[in-house]
Design a protein around this motif. Structure first.
Motif, PDB file in Angstrom:
ATOM      1  N   PHE A  19       0.813  -1.212   0.000  1.00  0.00           N
ATOM      2  CA  PHE A  19       0.000   0.000   0.000  1.00  0.00           C
ATOM      3  C   PHE A  19       0.855   1.276   0.000  1.00  0.00           C
ATOM      4  N   LEU A  20       2.118   1.172   0.328  1.00  0.00           N
ATOM      5  CA  LEU A  20       2.964   2.359   0.476  1.00  0.00           C
ATOM      6  C   LEU A  20       3.080   3.212  -0.785  1.00  0.00           C
ATOM      7  N   PRO A  21       3.295   2.626  -1.983  1.00  0.00           N
ATOM      8  CA  PRO A  21       3.396   3.488  -3.172  1.00  0.00           C
ATOM      9  C   PRO A  21       2.124   4.323  -3.416  1.00  0.00           C
ATOM     10  N   GLU A  22       0.971   3.700  -3.286  1.00  0.00           N
ATOM     11  CA  GLU A  22      -0.278   4.430  -3.508  1.00  0.00           C
ATOM     12  C   GLU A  22      -0.504   5.491  -2.435  1.00  0.00           C
ATOM     13  N   LEU A  23      -0.165   5.181  -1.180  1.00  0.00           N
ATOM     14  CA  LEU A  23      -0.285   6.170  -0.116  1.00  0.00           C
ATOM     15  C   LEU A  23       0.653   7.346  -0.343  1.00  0.00           C
ATOM     16  N   ARG A  24       1.832   7.075  -0.838  1.00  0.00           N
ATOM     17  CA  ARG A  24       2.783   8.156  -1.109  1.00  0.00           C
ATOM     18  C   ARG A  24       2.301   9.034  -2.261  1.00  0.00           C
ATOM     19  N   ARG A  25       1.687   8.435  -3.276  1.00  0.00           N
ATOM     20  CA  ARG A  25       1.094   9.226  -4.364  1.00  0.00           C
ATOM     21  C   ARG A  25      -0.016  10.115  -3.814  1.00  0.00           C
ATOM     22  N   TRP A  26      -0.865   9.532  -2.976  1.00  0.00           N
ATOM     23  CA  TRP A  26      -1.959  10.290  -2.350  1.00  0.00           C
ATOM     24  C   TRP A  26      -1.402  11.463  -1.530  1.00  0.00           C
ATOM     25  N   ALA A  27      -0.334  11.232  -0.808  1.00  0.00           N
ATOM     26  CA  ALA A  27       0.254  12.272   0.039  1.00  0.00           C
ATOM     27  C   ALA A  27       0.865  13.409  -0.780  1.00  0.00           C
ATOM     28  N   ARG A  28       1.228  13.134  -2.032  1.00  0.00           N
ATOM     29  CA  ARG A  28       1.842  14.165  -2.873  1.00  0.00           C
ATOM     30  C   ARG A  28       0.824  14.930  -3.712  1.00  0.00           C
ATOM     31  N   ILE A  40      -1.231  20.803   5.155  1.00  0.00           N
ATOM     32  CA  ILE A  40      -1.904  19.676   4.486  1.00  0.00           C
ATOM     33  C   ILE A  40      -1.185  18.370   4.785  1.00  0.00           C
ATOM     34  N   ASP A  41       0.132  18.387   4.808  1.00  0.00           N
ATOM     35  CA  ASP A  41       0.885  17.170   5.155  1.00  0.00           C
ATOM     36  C   ASP A  41       0.505  16.684   6.550  1.00  0.00           C
ATOM     37  N   LEU A  42       0.419  17.600   7.499  1.00  0.00           N
ATOM     38  CA  LEU A  42       0.015  17.235   8.860  1.00  0.00           C
ATOM     39  C   LEU A  42      -1.400  16.655   8.870  1.00  0.00           C
ATOM     40  N   PHE A  43      -2.304  17.260   8.131  1.00  0.00           N
ATOM     41  CA  PHE A  43      -3.688  16.768   8.082  1.00  0.00           C
ATOM     42  C   PHE A  43      -3.737  15.367   7.481  1.00  0.00           C
ATOM     43  N   ARG A  44      -2.933  15.130   6.458  1.00  0.00           N
ATOM     44  CA  ARG A  44      -2.906  13.802   5.835  1.00  0.00           C
ATOM     45  C   ARG A  44      -2.297  12.759   6.772  1.00  0.00           C
ATOM     46  N   ILE A  45      -1.273  13.164   7.508  1.00  0.00           N
ATOM     47  CA  ILE A  45      -0.687  12.231   8.480  1.00  0.00           C
ATOM     48  C   ILE A  45      -1.741  11.826   9.508  1.00  0.00           C
ATOM     49  N   ALA A  46      -2.485  12.796  10.002  1.00  0.00           N
ATOM     50  CA  ALA A  46      -3.548  12.496  10.963  1.00  0.00           C
ATOM     51  C   ALA A  46      -4.636  11.644  10.322  1.00  0.00           C
ATOM     52  N   ALA A  47      -4.961  11.920   9.065  1.00  0.00           N
ATOM     53  CA  ALA A  47      -6.027  11.179   8.376  1.00  0.00           C
ATOM     54  C   ALA A  47      -5.718   9.694   8.279  1.00  0.00           C
ATOM     55  N   VAL A  48      -4.449   9.339   8.121  1.00  0.00           N
ATOM     56  CA  VAL A  48      -4.064   7.926   8.008  1.00  0.00           C
ATOM     57  C   VAL A  48      -4.448   7.150   9.262  1.00  0.00           C
ATOM     58  N   ALA A  49      -4.524   7.830  10.403  1.00  0.00           N
ATOM     59  CA  ALA A  49      -4.918   7.163  11.644  1.00  0.00           C
ATOM     60  C   ALA A  49      -6.350   6.641  11.574  1.00  0.00           C
ATOM     61  N   VAL A  58     -14.109   9.617  12.108  1.00  0.00           N
ATOM     62  CA  VAL A  58     -13.436  10.800  11.577  1.00  0.00           C
ATOM     63  C   VAL A  58     -13.407  11.878  12.662  1.00  0.00           C
ATOM     64  N   GLY A  59     -14.494  11.997  13.407  1.00  0.00           N
ATOM     65  CA  GLY A  59     -14.569  12.979  14.480  1.00  0.00           C
ATOM     66  C   GLY A  59     -13.513  12.758  15.554  1.00  0.00           C
ATOM     67  N   GLN A  60     -13.280  11.512  15.908  1.00  0.00           N
ATOM     68  CA  GLN A  60     -12.251  11.210  16.918  1.00  0.00           C
ATOM     69  C   GLN A  60     -10.866  11.613  16.425  1.00  0.00           C
ATOM     70  N   ILE A  61     -10.565  11.294  15.186  1.00  0.00           N
ATOM     71  CA  ILE A  61      -9.256  11.636  14.626  1.00  0.00           C
ATOM     72  C   ILE A  61      -9.147  13.156  14.483  1.00  0.00           C
ATOM     73  N   TYR A  62     -10.238  13.811  14.104  1.00  0.00           N
ATOM     74  CA  TYR A  62     -10.244  15.274  13.981  1.00  0.00           C
ATOM     75  C   TYR A  62      -9.943  15.931  15.333  1.00  0.00           C
ATOM     76  N   ARG A  63     -10.579  15.445  16.382  1.00  0.00           N
ATOM     77  CA  ARG A  63     -10.321  16.005  17.719  1.00  0.00           C
ATOM     78  C   ARG A  63      -8.859  15.787  18.131  1.00  0.00           C
ATOM     79  N   LEU A  64      -8.309  14.638  17.789  1.00  0.00           N
ATOM     80  CA  LEU A  64      -6.902  14.366  18.072  1.00  0.00           C
ATOM     81  C   LEU A  64      -6.014  15.344  17.310  1.00  0.00           C
ATOM     82  N   LEU A  65      -6.309  15.567  16.034  1.00  0.00           N
ATOM     83  CA  LEU A  65      -5.547  16.519  15.233  1.00  0.00           C
ATOM     84  C   LEU A  65      -5.618  17.920  15.852  1.00  0.00           C
TER      85      LEU A  65
END
Length: 129
Positions: A19-28, A40-49, A58-65
């Motif tokens: 999954f790493l290549p596709e995730l890296r494409r998504w992150a770019r 945006i990089d920080l938001f994407r890092i949090a989104a992966v959680a 999504v709400g739980q991860i948003y509150r964590l972010l």
């Protein structure tokens, strides 16, 4: 190829190598407009959680972010802006579907009664003879 030792989700699950290549494409992907690239990089890092077998909302991860951003604001003079919940939800929903499904649901296996009773009995130190 890089080792996957550090490719873990927020809650400790390993991200499968395929999954790493596709995730890296998504992150770019360039979709930052209002926000800086670093935000945006920080938001994407949090989104992966979100892609965790514990199935956080999504709400739980948003509150964590938001808590992380607030904590960071106390230490730094340059504040990081927070996305709205709607914007963060869009980022989460833009992750590769197959990755999210696999991480949240794909690794679950059918629980058999014997396995459930056996592991619970062992944890509780109950001996069935």
């Amino acid at each position: 190829m890089m080792q996957n030792d550090d490719a873990r989700l927020l809650f400790g699950d390993r991200i499968p190598e395929h999954f790493l290549p596709e995730l890296r494409r998504w992150a770019r992907e360039k979709r930052w407009g209002y926000f800086t690239r670093n935000e945006i990089d920080l938001f994407r890092i949090a989104a992966v959680a979100y892609a965790d077998a514990a199935r956080p909302s999504v709400g739980q991860i948003y509150r964590l972010l938001c808590a992380l951003v607030d904590e960071d604001a106390e230490r730094n003079s340059v504040p990081v802006r927070k996305p709205s919940l709607t914007t963060f939800r869009r980022i989460v929903k833009s992750m590769p579907d197959e990755f999210v499904r696999h991480m949240r649901f794909g690794r679950l296996r059918r629980v058999h009664t014997f396995g459930l009773v056996s592991s619970a009995a062992q944890a509780l130190e109950i001996n069935f003879n």
